[in-house]
Design an enzyme around this catalytic site. Structure first.
Site, mmCIF file in Angstrom:
data_model
loop_
_atom_site.group_PDB
_atom_site.id
_atom_site.type_symbol
_atom_site.label_atom_id
_atom_site.label_comp_id
_atom_site.label_asym_id
_atom_site.label_seq_id
_atom_site.Cartn_x
_atom_site.Cartn_y
_atom_site.Cartn_z
ATOM 1 N N SER A 123 0.838 -1.207 0.000
ATOM 2 C CA SER A 123 0.000 0.000 0.000
ATOM 3 C C SER A 123 0.868 1.250 0.000
ATOM 4 O O SER A 123 1.985 1.248 0.550
ATOM 5 C CB SER A 123 -0.869 -0.021 1.261
ATOM 6 N N TYR A 148 -2.229 -1.073 10.795
ATOM 7 C CA TYR A 148 -2.416 -1.605 9.440
ATOM 8 C C TYR A 148 -1.217 -1.227 8.561
ATOM 9 O O TYR A 148 -0.597 -2.083 7.939
ATOM 10 C CB TYR A 148 -3.720 -1.075 8.814
ATOM 11 N N LYS A 152 1.995 -3.571 6.858
ATOM 12 C CA LYS A 152 2.428 -3.614 5.448
ATOM 13 C C LYS A 152 3.933 -3.324 5.346
ATOM 14 O O LYS A 152 4.647 -3.969 4.583
ATOM 15 C CB LYS A 152 1.630 -2.592 4.620
HETATM 16 P P1 NAD Z 1 -10.788 -7.640 1.032
HETATM 17 O O1 NAD Z 1 -11.036 -7.662 2.494
HETATM 18 O O2 NAD Z 1 -11.942 -7.448 0.131
HETATM 19 O O3 NAD Z 1 -10.026 -8.970 0.598
HETATM 20 C C1 NAD Z 1 -9.163 -9.676 1.463
HETATM 21 C C2 NAD Z 1 -9.573 -11.150 1.412
HETATM 22 O O4 NAD Z 1 -8.701 -11.881 2.272
HETATM 23 C C3 NAD Z 1 -11.004 -11.392 1.905
HETATM 24 O O5 NAD Z 1 -11.703 -12.174 0.968
HETATM 25 C C4 NAD Z 1 -10.818 -12.113 3.236
HETATM 26 O O6 NAD Z 1 -11.879 -13.016 3.498
HETATM 27 C C5 NAD Z 1 -9.495 -12.807 3.034
HETATM 28 N N1 NAD Z 1 -8.768 -13.069 4.289
HETATM 29 C C6 NAD Z 1 -8.595 -12.230 5.333
HETATM 30 N N2 NAD Z 1 -7.875 -12.817 6.292
HETATM 31 C C7 NAD Z 1 -7.589 -14.084 5.855
HETATM 32 C C8 NAD Z 1 -6.883 -15.180 6.411
HETATM 33 N N3 NAD Z 1 -6.339 -15.109 7.616
HETATM 34 N N4 NAD Z 1 -6.784 -16.311 5.676
HETATM 35 C C9 NAD Z 1 -7.350 -16.389 4.445
HETATM 36 N N5 NAD Z 1 -8.028 -15.385 3.871
HETATM 37 C C10 NAD Z 1 -8.149 -14.235 4.570
HETATM 38 O O7 NAD Z 1 -9.668 -6.512 0.767
HETATM 39 P P2 NAD Z 1 -9.144 -5.916 -0.608
HETATM 40 O O8 NAD Z 1 -9.554 -4.501 -0.666
HETATM 41 O O9 NAD Z 1 -9.471 -6.827 -1.726
HETATM 42 O O10 NAD Z 1 -7.593 -5.933 -0.313
HETATM 43 C C11 NAD Z 1 -6.751 -6.990 -0.738
HETATM 44 C C12 NAD Z 1 -5.338 -6.695 -0.302
HETATM 45 O O11 NAD Z 1 -4.913 -5.437 -0.835
HETATM 46 C C13 NAD Z 1 -5.164 -6.585 1.217
HETATM 47 O O12 NAD Z 1 -3.930 -7.162 1.566
HETATM 48 C C14 NAD Z 1 -5.134 -5.096 1.457
HETATM 49 O O13 NAD Z 1 -4.418 -4.749 2.606
HETATM 50 C C15 NAD Z 1 -4.410 -4.614 0.207
HETATM 51 N N6 NAD Z 1 -4.701 -3.208 -0.117
HETATM 52 C C16 NAD Z 1 -5.999 -2.802 -0.279
HETATM 53 C C17 NAD Z 1 -6.269 -1.465 -0.549
HETATM 54 C C18 NAD Z 1 -7.684 -0.979 -0.728
HETATM 55 O O14 NAD Z 1 -7.906 0.236 -0.737
HETATM 56 N N7 NAD Z 1 -8.686 -1.847 -0.895
HETATM 57 C C19 NAD Z 1 -5.221 -0.549 -0.652
HETATM 58 C C20 NAD Z 1 -3.910 -1.005 -0.494
HETATM 59 C C21 NAD Z 1 -3.662 -2.342 -0.221
HETATM 60 N N1 UFG Z 2 -13.517 10.358 3.343
HETATM 61 C C1 UFG Z 2 -14.560 11.192 3.692
HETATM 62 N N2 UFG Z 2 -15.713 10.629 4.151
HETATM 63 C C2 UFG Z 2 -15.875 9.289 4.283
HETATM 64 C C3 UFG Z 2 -14.801 8.432 3.924
HETATM 65 C C4 UFG Z 2 -13.624 9.008 3.466
HETATM 66 O O1 UFG Z 2 -14.446 12.415 3.589
HETATM 67 O O2 UFG Z 2 -16.937 8.857 4.732
HETATM 68 C C5 UFG Z 2 -12.257 10.950 2.839
HETATM 69 C C6 UFG Z 2 -11.071 10.660 3.725
HETATM 70 O O3 UFG Z 2 -10.985 11.593 4.761
HETATM 71 C C7 UFG Z 2 -9.940 10.753 2.721
HETATM 72 C C8 UFG Z 2 -10.561 10.309 1.399
HETATM 73 O O4 UFG Z 2 -11.976 10.399 1.586
HETATM 74 O O5 UFG Z 2 -9.561 12.092 2.598
HETATM 75 C C9 UFG Z 2 -10.210 8.894 1.031
HETATM 76 O O6 UFG Z 2 -10.476 8.064 2.148
HETATM 77 P P1 UFG Z 2 -10.410 6.469 2.070
HETATM 78 O O7 UFG Z 2 -10.699 5.952 3.433
HETATM 79 O O8 UFG Z 2 -11.243 5.993 0.942
HETATM 80 O O9 UFG Z 2 -8.909 6.205 1.641
HETATM 81 P P2 UFG Z 2 -7.560 6.551 2.412
HETATM 82 O O10 UFG Z 2 -6.706 7.269 1.434
HETATM 83 O O11 UFG Z 2 -7.778 7.170 3.705
HETATM 84 O O12 UFG Z 2 -7.058 5.085 2.733
HETATM 85 C C10 UFG Z 2 -6.217 4.454 1.863
HETATM 86 C C11 UFG Z 2 -6.394 2.939 1.907
HETATM 87 C C12 UFG Z 2 -5.787 2.370 3.149
HETATM 88 C C13 UFG Z 2 -4.435 2.947 3.453
HETATM 89 C C14 UFG Z 2 -4.504 4.433 3.510
HETATM 90 C C15 UFG Z 2 -3.177 5.026 3.827
HETATM 91 O O13 UFG Z 2 -7.760 2.571 1.811
HETATM 92 O O14 UFG Z 2 -5.647 0.976 2.941
HETATM 93 O O15 UFG Z 2 -4.944 4.883 2.235
HETATM 94 O O16 UFG Z 2 -3.182 6.373 3.723
HETATM 95 F F1 UFG Z 2 -3.935 2.515 4.638
#
Ligand code: NAD
Ligand code: UFG
Length: 336
Positions: A123, A148, A152
């Site tokens: 991330s 979190y 990472k």
């Molecule tokens: P998500 O929660 O939709 O997907 C994660 C999946 O992992 C889920 O299906 C969950 O059931 C499974 N899981 C959780 N713990 C587990 C375990 N112990 N064993 C087996 N399966 C398990 O999340 P996502 O948004 O698809 O994110 C996927 C990856 O990308 C994560 O590692 C997350 O940290 C990373 N990531 C996500 C974002 C974002 O904004 N969505 C941003 C940066 C990084």
């Molecule tokens: N926001 C609002 N209202 C809401 C939700 C979000 O105003 O109800 C704003 C937040 O304050 C932020 C922007 O929308 O300014 C984006 O917020 P998100 O929560 O969608 O995303 P972030 O950038 O905060 O989070 C992301 C990833 C995380 C990661 C983080 C690190 O989702 O996994 O960046 O900065 F850890």
């Protein structure tokens, strides 16, 4: 055959779809703590291809041993993990257990099975609070504001040390910026449990009438319009980036890539664009800043373009259109 951990989740399911469309065979493991089996079934329907699904936990070494002995796995895409920033503050041990211990168990099982190629979901949060924008891969990792983000960074460090110690490993760290959107079919997408933490699922639930109004967290930041700016990218572009990153696994080493568009969008710009593209009215108000939010960050995504031939192709209108298509076809997500 590729093993996809967390393949029943939001990003994993989109990656599985792109892998199948690129001709790969896929085994998904997921404990379904935040994923939906239905997403895998829908991926099978969209692609008209089969996915092998095994229900289990990445912290369960016996389960992993069974998986690696049963299937001829060549490489791993590791999505499984917990991702809610605020929950990580209240339950840090759970986050370190799943994200760090879970990854260590996976690495150990891979080592035992003689598999040493992995793509990891990292991330932009690893750049930390003090980094200057845009974020470039050559910058050092920084201090994270929450468990979190710290988890990472720890996993990135583990992979860095592993690549240094054992030259057989090929490791790709993909640093995602803010993935949003859904597959263009509208049949798979993001289905958060409970109140969404992230902006886009919150907006789409307001749009569909599940939530009354959006609170914009802060409008006094030093940005164009006072609201925070982020680098939102389409989840299908992100999934395509994963498929392209597999080419790096041919040569041992550690490779780090930002996956983002390079273009910051403010919260207010997102709200106004959503209203325009989806043709819906969104009720919103300005509230207090959210703890730990940074004013603005976005990617320098030139390394991925140069080495992977990857570039985000879908614009903001496509991200919104596809989000809205998914949300309006599935107002209650996979339970609709
Ligand atoms: P998500 O929660 O939709 O997907 C994660 C999946 O992992 C889920 O299906 C969950 O059931 C499974 N899981 C959780 N713990 C587990 C375990 N112990 N064993 C087996 N399966 C398990 O999340 P996502 O948004 O698809 O994110 C996927 C990856 O990308 C994560 O590692 C997350 O940290 C990373 N990531 C996500 C974002 C974002 O904004 N969505 C941003 C940066 C990084
Ligand atoms: N926001 C609002 N209202 C809401 C939700 C979000 O105003 O109800 C704003 C937040 O304050 C932020 C922007 O929308 O300014 C984006 O917020 P998100 O929560 O969608 O995303 P972030 O950038 O905060 O989070 C992301 C990833 C995380 C990661 C983080 C690190 O989702 O996994 O960046 O900065 F850890």
């Amino acid at each position: 055959m590729i093993l996809v951990t967390g393949g029943a989740g939001y990003i994993g399911s989109h990656a599985v779809l792109e892998l199948l469309n690129s001709g790969y065979e896929v085994v998904v493991i997921d404990n379904l703590s935040n994923g939906a089996l239905e997403s895998i079934e829908r991926v099978e329907r969209i692609t008209n291809k089969k996915v092998i699904f095994e229900h289990g936990d990445i912290r369960d070494s016996a389960f992993l041993k069974y998986i690696f002995s049963k299937y001829a796995i060549l490489s791993v895409m590791h999505f499984a993990g917990l991702k809610a920033v605020s929950e990580s503050v209240s339950s840090p041990l759970q986050y370190y257990d799943v994200n760090v211990t879970g990854t260590l168990e996976l690495i150990k099982a891979m080592s035992t099975a003689g598999i040493n190629k992995i793509v990891f979901s990292s991330s932009a949060t690893v750049y930390g609070e003090a980094a200057t924008v845009p974020y470039v891969e050559s910058m050092p990792r920084g201090q994270s504001a929450n468990p979190y983000g710290a988890s990472k960074g720890m996993v990135e460090q583990i992979f860095t040390d592993l690549a240094r110690a054992d030259e057989r490993w090929s490791i790709v760290l993909l640093r995602y910026f803010n993935p949003i959107g859904a597959h263009e079919s509208g049949d798979i997408g993001e289905d958060p449990k409970g109140v969404p933490n992230n902006l886009m699922p919150y907006i789409s639930q307001v749009a569909v009438g599940i939530r009354e109004k959006l609170t914009i967290f802060g409008n006094d930041y030093p940005t164009r319009d006072g609201t925070c700016e982020r680098d939102y990218l389409h989840v299908s572009d992100l999934a395509e980036g994963h498929v392209l990153s597999l080419s790096m696994l041919k040569t041992p080493g550690l490779y780090t890539f930002n996956l983002g568009t390079g273009k910051p969008i403010s919260v207010l710009e997102m709200v106004l664009a959503f209203q325009r593209v989806a043709k819906v009215e969104l009720k919103y108000e300005f509230g207090k800043r959210r703890d730990g939010d940074l004013p603005a960050f976005w990617a320098d995504a030139s390394k991925a373009k140069e080495l992977l031939g990857w570039e985000a192709k879908r614009d903001l209108a496509a991200m919104i259109k596809d989000t809205w298509n998914w949300q309006s076809k599935n107002p209650n997500g996979y339970n609709s």
